[in-house]
Design a protein around this motif. Structure first.
Motif, PDB file in Angstrom:
ATOM      1  N   SER A 198       0.815  -0.699  -0.135  1.00  0.00           N
ATOM      2  CA  SER A 198       0.005   0.192   0.130  1.00  0.00           C
ATOM      3  C   SER A 198       0.737   1.621  -0.386  1.00  0.00           C
ATOM      4  O   SER A 198       0.243   2.872  -0.485  1.00  0.00           O
ATOM      5  CB  SER A 198      -0.960  -0.326   1.011  1.00  0.00           C
ATOM      6  N   LEU A 199       2.197   1.243   0.514  1.00  0.00           N
ATOM      7  CA  LEU A 199       3.134   2.477   0.525  1.00  0.00           C
ATOM      8  C   LEU A 199       3.886   2.741  -1.272  1.00  0.00           C
ATOM      9  O   LEU A 199       4.408   3.356  -1.008  1.00  0.00           O
ATOM     10  CB  LEU A 199       4.137   2.346   1.864  1.00  0.00           C
ATOM     11  N   GLY A 200       3.676   1.484  -1.667  1.00  0.00           N
ATOM     12  CA  GLY A 200       3.789   1.572  -3.232  1.00  0.00           C
ATOM     13  C   GLY A 200       4.931   0.971  -3.391  1.00  0.00           C
ATOM     14  O   GLY A 200       6.275   1.051  -4.748  1.00  0.00           O
ATOM     15  N   HIS A 201       5.829   0.267  -2.164  1.00  0.00           N
ATOM     16  CA  HIS A 201       7.120  -0.579  -2.194  1.00  0.00           C
ATOM     17  C   HIS A 201       7.064  -2.043  -3.704  1.00  0.00           C
ATOM     18  O   HIS A 201       5.811  -3.118  -3.956  1.00  0.00           O
ATOM     19  CB  HIS A 201       7.079  -1.281  -1.284  1.00  0.00           C
ATOM     20  N   ARG A 202       7.659  -2.081  -4.716  1.00  0.00           N
ATOM     21  CA  ARG A 202       7.808  -3.572  -5.188  1.00  0.00           C
ATOM     22  C   ARG A 202       9.107  -4.251  -5.122  1.00  0.00           C
ATOM     23  O   ARG A 202       8.438  -5.518  -5.245  1.00  0.00           O
ATOM     24  CB  ARG A 202       7.200  -2.701  -6.477  1.00  0.00           C
ATOM     25  N   ARG A 203      10.358  -3.619  -5.119  1.00  0.00           N
ATOM     26  CA  ARG A 203      11.441  -4.086  -4.791  1.00  0.00           C
ATOM     27  C   ARG A 203      11.763  -4.302  -3.561  1.00  0.00           C
ATOM     28  O   ARG A 203      11.884  -3.993  -2.702  1.00  0.00           O
ATOM     29  CB  ARG A 203      12.749  -3.284  -5.479  1.00  0.00           C
ATOM     30  N   ILE A 204      11.190  -5.681  -2.750  1.00  0.00           N
ATOM     31  CA  ILE A 204      10.769  -6.521  -1.091  1.00  0.00           C
ATOM     32  C   ILE A 204      11.705  -7.373  -1.251  1.00  0.00           C
ATOM     33  O   ILE A 204      11.779  -8.268  -1.939  1.00  0.00           O
ATOM     34  CB  ILE A 204       8.984  -6.679  -1.197  1.00  0.00           C
ATOM     35  N   PHE A 223       3.208 -13.982   3.565  1.00  0.00           N
ATOM     36  CA  PHE A 223       3.628 -12.759   2.108  1.00  0.00           C
ATOM     37  C   PHE A 223       3.966 -12.933   1.604  1.00  0.00           C
ATOM     38  O   PHE A 223       3.246 -12.360   0.849  1.00  0.00           O
ATOM     39  CB  PHE A 223       5.149 -12.772   3.273  1.00  0.00           C
ATOM     40  N   GLU A 224       3.735 -14.065   0.835  1.00  0.00           N
ATOM     41  CA  GLU A 224       4.285 -14.645  -0.338  1.00  0.00           C
ATOM     42  C   GLU A 224       2.469 -14.634  -1.141  1.00  0.00           C
ATOM     43  O   GLU A 224       2.616 -14.706  -2.119  1.00  0.00           O
ATOM     44  CB  GLU A 224       4.676 -15.766  -0.545  1.00  0.00           C
ATOM     45  N   ASP A 225       1.518 -15.240  -0.193  1.00  0.00           N
ATOM     46  CA  ASP A 225       0.268 -15.751  -0.390  1.00  0.00           C
ATOM     47  C   ASP A 225      -0.334 -13.666  -1.065  1.00  0.00           C
ATOM     48  O   ASP A 225      -0.835 -13.448  -1.990  1.00  0.00           O
ATOM     49  CB  ASP A 225      -0.374 -15.702   0.148  1.00  0.00           C
ATOM     50  N   ALA A 226       0.140 -12.602   0.024  1.00  0.00           N
ATOM     51  CA  ALA A 226      -0.466 -11.679  -0.532  1.00  0.00           C
ATOM     52  C   ALA A 226       0.439 -10.576  -1.421  1.00  0.00           C
ATOM     53  O   ALA A 226      -0.580 -10.029  -1.808  1.00  0.00           O
ATOM     54  CB  ALA A 226      -0.299 -10.369   1.333  1.00  0.00           C
ATOM     55  N   LEU A 227       1.907 -11.128  -2.214  1.00  0.00           N
ATOM     56  CA  LEU A 227       2.476 -10.705  -3.016  1.00  0.00           C
ATOM     57  C   LEU A 227       1.830 -10.602  -3.665  1.00  0.00           C
ATOM     58  O   LEU A 227       1.694 -10.016  -4.916  1.00  0.00           O
ATOM     59  CB  LEU A 227       3.930 -10.860  -2.945  1.00  0.00           C
ATOM     60  N   ALA A 228       1.157 -12.478  -4.221  1.00  0.00           N
ATOM     61  CA  ALA A 228       0.624 -13.484  -5.186  1.00  0.00           C
ATOM     62  C   ALA A 228      -0.152 -12.696  -5.792  1.00  0.00           C
ATOM     63  O   ALA A 228      -0.513 -11.874  -7.094  1.00  0.00           O
ATOM     64  CB  ALA A 228       0.311 -14.920  -5.231  1.00  0.00           C
ATOM     65  N   GLU A 229      -1.023 -11.958  -4.757  1.00  0.00           N
ATOM     66  CA  GLU A 229      -2.826 -11.346  -5.008  1.00  0.00           C
ATOM     67  C   GLU A 229      -2.098  -9.694  -5.800  1.00  0.00           C
ATOM     68  O   GLU A 229      -2.938  -9.521  -6.657  1.00  0.00           O
ATOM     69  CB  GLU A 229      -2.894 -10.262  -3.694  1.00  0.00           C
ATOM     70  N   ALA A 230      -0.778  -8.997  -5.438  1.00  0.00           N
ATOM     71  CA  ALA A 230      -0.933  -7.816  -6.322  1.00  0.00           C
ATOM     72  C   ALA A 230      -0.008  -8.506  -7.304  1.00  0.00           C
ATOM     73  O   ALA A 230       0.774  -7.067  -8.047  1.00  0.00           O
ATOM     74  CB  ALA A 230       0.460  -7.256  -5.365  1.00  0.00           C
ATOM     75  N   GLY A 231       0.477  -9.697  -8.422  1.00  0.00           N
ATOM     76  CA  GLY A 231       0.351  -9.986  -9.149  1.00  0.00           C
ATOM     77  C   GLY A 231       2.989  -9.817  -8.875  1.00  0.00           C
ATOM     78  O   GLY A 231       3.365  -9.830  -9.947  1.00  0.00           O
ATOM     79  N   LEU A 232       3.477 -10.418  -7.616  1.00  0.00           N
ATOM     80  CA  LEU A 232       4.733 -10.264  -7.668  1.00  0.00           C
ATOM     81  C   LEU A 232       4.720 -11.546  -7.076  1.00  0.00           C
ATOM     82  O   LEU A 232       4.059 -12.012  -5.778  1.00  0.00           O
ATOM     83  CB  LEU A 232       4.983  -8.844  -5.892  1.00  0.00           C
ATOM     84  N   LYS A 233       6.168 -11.845  -6.585  1.00  0.00           N
ATOM     85  CA  LYS A 233       6.898 -13.659  -6.175  1.00  0.00           C
ATOM     86  C   LYS A 233       8.373 -12.599  -5.693  1.00  0.00           C
ATOM     87  O   LYS A 233       9.060 -12.531  -6.446  1.00  0.00           O
ATOM     88  CB  LYS A 233       6.451 -13.969  -6.649  1.00  0.00           C
TER      89      LYS A 233
END
Length: 357
Positions: A198-204, A223-233
């Motif tokens: 929600s803070l805009g981070h993508r390099r996590i 943590f990974e489940d929620a990232l996957a919801e946003a299309g990140l891995k």
């Protein structure tokens, strides 16, 4: 003939001594002064429901006046069982251990039971033998098993074999409901990820706890489940394994913050490691959260003792300890016990902020 207002001097009484200038009262004294039987006093001490309210109040008033406290070992002999509760743990985080003990003591307060603790090493070849010896030597009424000991099914099997009651505390359900308190760490991991996103981070990046802890896998999984919801891995390079200690947090932080490009946000499997990352960022001349956001897990005392105070996922460890003690003391009730659960909650403080421009 009227009863005396002082404890009896009967030499046959087993409890002797002087407190405040007068001899320590015995259970026989309390019964005589309250005008009831010794058995009725015992029922009040053990919180039996089979005592009339007015009788209970009269006995409790006499107990309070004379400062009477039953001796746990003597009670154990009389009832042919121990009034001792054990806590068996193998955990590298001292604050977790302290908070759990405080919670257990909260739950035991007023019950007449006492707490004894037994640190152990799951990797030791005598691990199970040491637990058996501890339980049998102390004649424990029951034990509470925090992670990671709670996650070892061999311990539960051993306790069942020797007839010792137990409560397991874990991030997932591992046993019958009457033996479990479940903390749902996976939900907490997801909350941390959604906050960072929600803070805009993508390099996590993520610093996990020891692989031998189920909580490490659950927190990472959420943590990974929620990232996957946003299309990140998370890639393998984004994940570094720590040891749930401050020192491992510093070491992992050094590795992650030396990368180019470095992560703009780091989620740590517990607060001790997150505090270590703050130290690592200071060494690298980076500001938190100006250059990097840091989020922890647990909300132990260290989360507010460091600067900046940590955004973290709160697990109510002391409350869980209280619930475990109360559940353990209720194991003699004939009705089945439901599964006891708690849920983590996000606490936002100054260590998290928007992605750097």
């Amino acid at each position: 003939m009227t009863a005396s207002n002082t404890p009896s001097s009967n030499p046959d009484d087993s409890e002797t001594g002087v407190e405040g200038g007068r001899r320590r009262a015995t259970i026989n004294d309390i019964a005589r002064l309250a005008g009831v039987s010794k058995k009725t006093v015992s029922r009040v001490i053990n919180q039996s429901p089979f005592v009339r309210d007015e009788t209970r109040e009269r006995i409790e008033a006499v107990i309070a006046e004379w400062g009477y406290a039953p001796d746990p070992q003597a009670r154990g002999l009389a009832f042919r069982r121990s009034f001792l509760i054990g806590m068996i743990y193998d955990n590298p985080n001292p604050q977790y251990v302290v908070n759990m003990q405080l919670g257990l003591l909260d739950g035991l307060r007023g019950s007449g039971f006492e707490l004894v603790v037994h640190p152990c090493d799951r990797s030791s070849p005598t691990f199970l033998a040491d637990i058996r010896a501890f339980v049998e030597r102390q004649k424990l009424f029951g034990v509470v098993l925090p992670p990671s000991v709670s996650e070892d099914d061999r311990v539960a099997k051993l306790l069942n074999e020797i007839g010792c009651s137990y409560i397991r505390i874990a991030s997932v359900e591992l046993d019958k409901p009457e033996h479990m308190i479940v903390g749902h760490d996976r939900l907490g991991g997801a909350q941390a990820a959604r906050h960072i996103l929600s803070l805009g981070h993508r390099r996590i990046a993520f610093i996990s706890g020891p692989a031998t802890f189920r909580s490490s896998h659950e927190r990472r999984g959420g943590f990974e489940d929620a990232l996957a919801e946003a299309g990140l891995k998370l890639s393998d390079e984004d994940i570094v394994q720590g040891g749930y200690t401050f020192e491992s947090g510093v070491a992992c932080g050094d590795v992650l913050l030396a990368r180019s490009p470095r992560p703009t946000a780091i989620f740590c499997g517990n607060d001790e490691m997150a505090a270590g990352v703050l130290q690592s960022a200071r060494k690298a001349g980076l500001s938190v959260p100006g250059d990097v956001t840091v989020v922890g897990f647990d909300d132990f005392q260290i989360a507010q003792a460091v600067w900046p105070p940590l955004t973290t996922v709160r697990t109510p460890t002391r409350e869980i300890g209280r619930m475990a003690a109360e559940k353990l003391l209720g194991v003699e009730r004939p009705e089945p016990r439901d599964l006891t659960t708690t849920e983590p909650s996000l606490v936002v403080r100054e260590s998290s902020g928007p992605v750097p421009a």
